[in-house]
Motif scaffolding. Structure first.
Motif, PDB file in Angstrom:
ATOM      1  N   ARG A  29       5.681  -1.926 -16.290  1.00 43.84           N
ATOM      2  CA  ARG A  29       6.325  -2.505 -15.114  1.00 43.84           C
ATOM      3  C   ARG A  29       6.646  -3.975 -15.334  1.00 43.84           C
ATOM      4  O   ARG A  29       7.688  -4.464 -14.981  1.00 43.84           O
ATOM      5  CB  ARG A  29       5.383  -2.339 -13.933  1.00 43.84           C
ATOM      6  CG  ARG A  29       5.875  -2.963 -12.642  1.00 43.84           C
ATOM      7  CD  ARG A  29       4.891  -2.769 -11.539  1.00 43.84           C
ATOM      8  NE  ARG A  29       3.767  -3.664 -11.684  1.00 43.84           N
ATOM      9  CZ  ARG A  29       2.860  -3.849 -10.744  1.00 43.84           C
ATOM     10  NH1 ARG A  29       2.923  -3.179  -9.631  1.00 43.84           N
ATOM     11  NH2 ARG A  29       1.857  -4.670 -10.922  1.00 43.84           N
ATOM     12  N   ALA A  50     -10.587  -1.865  -5.070  1.00 40.74           N
ATOM     13  CA  ALA A  50     -10.042  -1.712  -6.411  1.00 40.74           C
ATOM     14  C   ALA A  50      -9.856  -3.070  -7.074  1.00 40.74           C
ATOM     15  O   ALA A  50      -9.824  -3.161  -8.296  1.00 40.74           O
ATOM     16  CB  ALA A  50      -8.706  -0.990  -6.361  1.00 40.74           C
ATOM     17  N   LEU A  75      -0.772  -1.067  -0.208  1.00 43.40           N
ATOM     18  CA  LEU A  75      -1.954  -1.823  -0.600  1.00 43.40           C
ATOM     19  C   LEU A  75      -2.377  -2.677   0.571  1.00 43.40           C
ATOM     20  O   LEU A  75      -1.531  -3.250   1.248  1.00 43.40           O
ATOM     21  CB  LEU A  75      -1.665  -2.746  -1.784  1.00 43.40           C
ATOM     22  CG  LEU A  75      -1.371  -2.134  -3.141  1.00 43.40           C
ATOM     23  CD1 LEU A  75      -0.715  -3.165  -4.050  1.00 43.40           C
ATOM     24  CD2 LEU A  75      -2.636  -1.593  -3.758  1.00 43.40           C
ATOM     25  N   VAL A  76      -3.671  -2.806   0.802  1.00 48.52           N
ATOM     26  CA  VAL A  76      -4.158  -3.722   1.825  1.00 48.52           C
ATOM     27  C   VAL A  76      -5.296  -4.547   1.247  1.00 48.52           C
ATOM     28  O   VAL A  76      -6.263  -3.985   0.699  1.00 48.52           O
ATOM     29  CB  VAL A  76      -4.658  -2.988   3.082  1.00 48.52           C
ATOM     30  CG1 VAL A  76      -5.082  -4.001   4.138  1.00 48.52           C
ATOM     31  CG2 VAL A  76      -3.583  -2.060   3.632  1.00 48.52           C
ATOM     32  N   PRO A  85      -5.161   2.289  -0.607  1.00 49.23           N
ATOM     33  CA  PRO A  85      -5.893   1.506  -1.616  1.00 49.23           C
ATOM     34  C   PRO A  85      -6.307   0.172  -1.007  1.00 49.23           C
ATOM     35  O   PRO A  85      -5.516  -0.472  -0.317  1.00 49.23           O
ATOM     36  CB  PRO A  85      -4.860   1.302  -2.722  1.00 49.23           C
ATOM     37  CG  PRO A  85      -3.824   2.352  -2.504  1.00 49.23           C
ATOM     38  CD  PRO A  85      -3.786   2.593  -1.024  1.00 49.23           C
ATOM     39  N   GLU A 140       8.195  -6.022  -4.737  1.00 47.36           N
ATOM     40  CA  GLU A 140       7.013  -5.951  -3.870  1.00 47.36           C
ATOM     41  C   GLU A 140       7.101  -7.034  -2.814  1.00 47.36           C
ATOM     42  O   GLU A 140       7.529  -8.157  -3.087  1.00 47.36           O
ATOM     43  CB  GLU A 140       5.728  -6.153  -4.673  1.00 47.36           C
ATOM     44  CG  GLU A 140       5.451  -5.063  -5.681  1.00 47.36           C
ATOM     45  CD  GLU A 140       4.166  -5.294  -6.458  1.00 47.36           C
ATOM     46  OE1 GLU A 140       3.850  -4.463  -7.326  1.00 47.36           O
ATOM     47  OE2 GLU A 140       3.493  -6.312  -6.218  1.00 47.36           O
ATOM     48  N   MET A 177      -1.558   6.823  -6.571  1.00 44.53           N
ATOM     49  CA  MET A 177      -0.344   6.090  -6.961  1.00 44.53           C
ATOM     50  C   MET A 177      -0.376   5.867  -8.454  1.00 44.53           C
ATOM     51  O   MET A 177      -1.282   5.223  -8.972  1.00 44.53           O
ATOM     52  CB  MET A 177      -0.335   4.746  -6.226  1.00 44.53           C
ATOM     53  CG  MET A 177       0.875   3.916  -6.525  1.00 44.53           C
ATOM     54  SD  MET A 177       0.865   2.414  -5.557  1.00 44.53           S
ATOM     55  CE  MET A 177      -0.623   1.641  -6.147  1.00 44.53           C
ATOM     56  N   THR A 178       0.594   6.378  -9.123  1.00 47.50           N
ATOM     57  CA  THR A 178       0.633   6.268 -10.576  1.00 47.50           C
ATOM     58  C   THR A 178       1.319   4.959 -10.951  1.00 47.50           C
ATOM     59  O   THR A 178       2.427   4.688 -10.488  1.00 47.50           O
ATOM     60  CB  THR A 178       1.440   7.436 -11.177  1.00 47.50           C
ATOM     61  OG1 THR A 178       0.862   8.653 -10.731  1.00 47.50           O
ATOM     62  CG2 THR A 178       1.414   7.355 -12.698  1.00 47.50           C
ATOM     63  N   PRO A 179       0.690   4.131 -11.738  1.00 49.99           N
ATOM     64  CA  PRO A 179       1.338   2.868 -12.107  1.00 49.99           C
ATOM     65  C   PRO A 179       2.532   3.122 -12.999  1.00 49.99           C
ATOM     66  O   PRO A 179       2.537   4.040 -13.805  1.00 49.99           O
ATOM     67  CB  PRO A 179       0.238   2.119 -12.862  1.00 49.99           C
ATOM     68  CG  PRO A 179      -0.682   3.179 -13.372  1.00 49.99           C
ATOM     69  CD  PRO A 179      -0.631   4.299 -12.395  1.00 49.99           C
ATOM     70  N   GLU A 180       3.560   2.312 -12.833  1.00 51.23           N
ATOM     71  CA  GLU A 180       4.703   2.466 -13.710  1.00 51.23           C
ATOM     72  C   GLU A 180       4.360   1.840 -15.045  1.00 51.23           C
ATOM     73  O   GLU A 180       3.994   0.677 -15.124  1.00 51.23           O
ATOM     74  CB  GLU A 180       5.915   1.741 -13.111  1.00 51.23           C
ATOM     75  CG  GLU A 180       6.318   2.268 -11.751  1.00 51.23           C
ATOM     76  CD  GLU A 180       7.306   1.326 -11.093  1.00 51.23           C
ATOM     77  OE1 GLU A 180       7.404   1.350  -9.866  1.00 51.23           O
ATOM     78  OE2 GLU A 180       7.988   0.569 -11.807  1.00 51.23           O
ATOM     79  N   PRO A 181       4.528   2.587 -16.124  1.00 48.91           N
ATOM     80  CA  PRO A 181       4.244   1.971 -17.419  1.00 48.91           C
ATOM     81  C   PRO A 181       5.232   0.849 -17.694  1.00 48.91           C
ATOM     82  O   PRO A 181       6.395   0.918 -17.349  1.00 48.91           O
ATOM     83  CB  PRO A 181       4.443   3.134 -18.402  1.00 48.91           C
ATOM     84  CG  PRO A 181       5.217   4.166 -17.659  1.00 48.91           C
ATOM     85  CD  PRO A 181       4.933   3.974 -16.221  1.00 48.91           C
ATOM     86  N   ALA A 212       2.947  -4.283   0.789  1.00 46.86           N
ATOM     87  CA  ALA A 212       1.508  -4.519   0.776  1.00 46.86           C
ATOM     88  C   ALA A 212       1.194  -5.487   1.912  1.00 46.86           C
ATOM     89  O   ALA A 212       2.089  -5.976   2.591  1.00 46.86           O
ATOM     90  CB  ALA A 212       1.076  -5.099  -0.574  1.00 46.86           C
ATOM     91  N   ALA A 243      -8.344  -3.716  -1.276  1.00 48.33           N
ATOM     92  CA  ALA A 243      -8.767  -4.829  -2.112  1.00 48.33           C
ATOM     93  C   ALA A 243      -9.312  -5.905  -1.189  1.00 48.33           C
ATOM     94  O   ALA A 243      -9.293  -5.754   0.051  1.00 48.33           O
ATOM     95  CB  ALA A 243      -7.593  -5.361  -2.926  1.00 48.33           C
TER      96      ALA A 243
END
Lengths: 423, 126
Positions: free
Chosen positions: A7, A185, A119-120, A157, A67, A1-5, A96, A159
């Motif tokens: 954001r 992560a 995300l979990v 991903p 989110e 998953m590419t983070p949005e610059p 998530a 956590a």
């Protein structure tokens, strides 16, 4: 998953809106944790159906939500769980989840991944003994660690998160290493607040001076986490200021960020499983529910319910006690609202503050929280505490782990009695 | 907020609340209204992200922090600062936000002085 610059910059160009939503999908749970703020276990009397939940998803999308974190109880126990995840994804909202992990099987993990969960975070409250005692479930820790592995294998991903209290505070460094090795992560840490079942066990809670040991240890762990590629983040009721603030509050090693006050009702919203809406998921139901999605639209609630707007309107004049005279008053605004309210029945004064504890220690003093009134026995309830100033070296008796998790004071009515009532 | 050069705590006024030391007379150069607004915006968003993380939505991969660099392709030293905010693109320890202790003969924060320059038009100098 590419983070949005950038954001975060994108969000803040808009007026306050529920960019981040935490949604209790059901109060049904396969745990009965001793510190549970929502007293989860049995579903609420009239939880939103899957169809109603999908309608809420549409409203969230219309309001620009980015989110949604699904929680419980245990969100996967709701019959519409996967459908809601899919709907969130299809609406362009990042889904998530926070989970205890007890029921996470390979099949469920795969289904969650396919539905679009991104995300979990698995709640792990210490090493095995502490975790199983707090969660009142032998085998819970092993299941939670196993859930991390299963989720990771499914391509999700992962956590973890922890509520720090007097039962598990000694486990942090060893737990961090286990979590790092498990491939998390991120690790989010906060303190157990006297909410729900934790209010029934005041001896379990950190005292304000406990932060003097805890915060520097977390700062040291954060340095290790940066080197290990793990994002250690403080929850909003853990802080505040002190020399370690920038280290602990910044996502990057040389960041300059600091606590900026409770954001409930600004860019965050909480939804309870029966449709009640609050500015933050942890806020006390009795005082902070602005209305119900079955009766009013989310848009209407967000704009006009005063219970959701309190952080948008408050000033330093709303602070009291030591917080009113603090050097950081204007920016801190009394720390976490629900934590302060859980002690005194209203926000604006928060003794669970690192800077405050440091200041008092320099004067040879400390503050002790003494329980005064029990909680009601309902989800997100709280009792009352008194604050007593004592010499810093006053005696402090801490029982063993079994004593710490034992019921310290009974709520005014039992959980079962409340469930049977229509109140 | 300014940071105390002694203990690194945040200082909301002129005296450090943690160690009671006054900020040095050479205050940090003014960041200017645009930069200050940008910093406040991003910092507020960080608080929002942190709150989301309270219930398990961590920042899995932190977004690149190019607050002070409009063209990341010119950030040769990889410190996330460029242009007017970075006076030395060969040294990642030198940029407008760097800690600049007085007395070491170095200008880490690019304001033209060792330590914090207090002139009225202080700012990063190439």
């Amino acid at each position: 998953m590419t983070p949005e610059p950038r954001r975060r910059l994108d969000i803040l160009r808009e007026p306050p809106h529920p960019a981040y939503v935490v949604w209790e999908l059901t109060l049904a749970c396969d745990h009965a944790c001793r510190h549970c703020g929502s007293r989860a276990g049995t579903a609420r009397a009239s939880e939103l159906t899957a169809a109603e939940a999908l309608e809420v998803v549409g409203q969230l999308a219309a309001m620009g939500t980015r989110e949604v974190v699904l929680i419980g109880g245990e969100a996967y126990l709701h019959p519409g769980f996967l459908e809601v995840v899919r709907a969130l994804r299809d609406a362009g909202i990042r889904p998530a989840m926070t989970t205890g992990g007890l029921g996470i099987t390979e099949k469920l993990a795969g289904a969650m991944k396919d539905a679009g969960l991104q995300l979990v975070s698995v709640s792990i409250d210490g090493l095995q003994e502490a975790h199983d005692r707090i969660r009142a479930h032998p085998g819970s820790w092993r299941a939670a660690m196993g859930a991390l592995a299963v989720l990771r294998a499914a391509g999700l991903p992962i956590a973890s998160n922890i509520h720090i209290n007097r039962v598990n505070r000694g486990d942090l460094e060893a737990l961090y290493e286990r979590l790092r090795d498990a491939g998390v992560a991120a690790w989010q840490v906060q303190i157990t607040a006297p909410l729900g079942r934790a209010a029934d066990r005041p001896q379990m809670l950190l005292q304000p001076w406990d932060l003097l040991d805890l915060v520097p240890r977390l700062a040291a762990l954060k340095g290790r986490a940066h080197a290990d590629g793990v994002q250690l983040m403080l929850g909003n009721n853990l802080g505040y200021f002190g020399p370690e603030e920038a280290t602990l509050r910044s996502p990057t090693p040389n960041g300059d960020e600091h606590w900026r006050g409770c954001q409930a009702g600004r860019f965050v919203m909480g939804i309870e499983s029966d449709g009640a809406v609050k500015g933050c998921p942890s806020l006390q139901t009795a005082s902070y529910v602005g209305g119900n999605v079955r009766a009013r639209s989310l848009e209407d609630l967000w704009r006009s319910a005063p219970e959701l707007a309190f952080t948008r309107r408050r000033t330093v004049d709303d602070l009291w006690g030591r917080c009113a005279g603090c050097a950081y008053a204007a920016v801190c605004m009394g720390g976490c609202s629900f934590t302060a309210h859980a002690l005194f029945g209203r926000p604006g004064n928060n003794p669970l503050c690192y800077h405050r504890a440091r200041t008092l220690r320099r004067e040879g003093k400390r503050e002790r929280l003494v329980p005064r009134e029990p909680a009601d026995g309902r989800p997100f309830d709280c009792g009352r505490f008194d604050v007593v100033v004592e010499p810093f070296d006053a005696p402090d008796e801490v029982g063993d782990a079994a004593a710490l998790v034992r019921l310290g004071r009974r709520p005014k009515r039992s959980e079962r009695a409340w469930r049977g009532s229509t109140a | 907020m300014k940071r105390c050069p002694a203990c690194r705590a945040f200082v909301p006024a002129s005296i450090c609340p943690e160690c009671d030391r006054p900020l040095p007379l050479g205050e940090r150069p003014g960041r200017g209204p645009r930069l200050r607004a940008l910093v406040n915006v991003v910092a507020s968003a960080s608080a929002v992200v942190t709150l989301a993380a309270c219930y398990g939505a961590p920042v899995v991969e932190p977004p690149p922090d190019f607050r002070f660099c409009d063209d990341p392709s010119t950030d040769f030293d990889g410190d996330m600062y460029c242009g007017e905010y970075d006076c030395d693109e060969s040294d990642p320890e030198r940029h407008a936000e760097a800690f600049d202790p007085e007395g070491d003969g170095l200008d880490q924060n690019c304001d033209g002085a060792d330590g914090y320059f207090s002139g009225p038009d202080a700012g990063p100098t190439p």
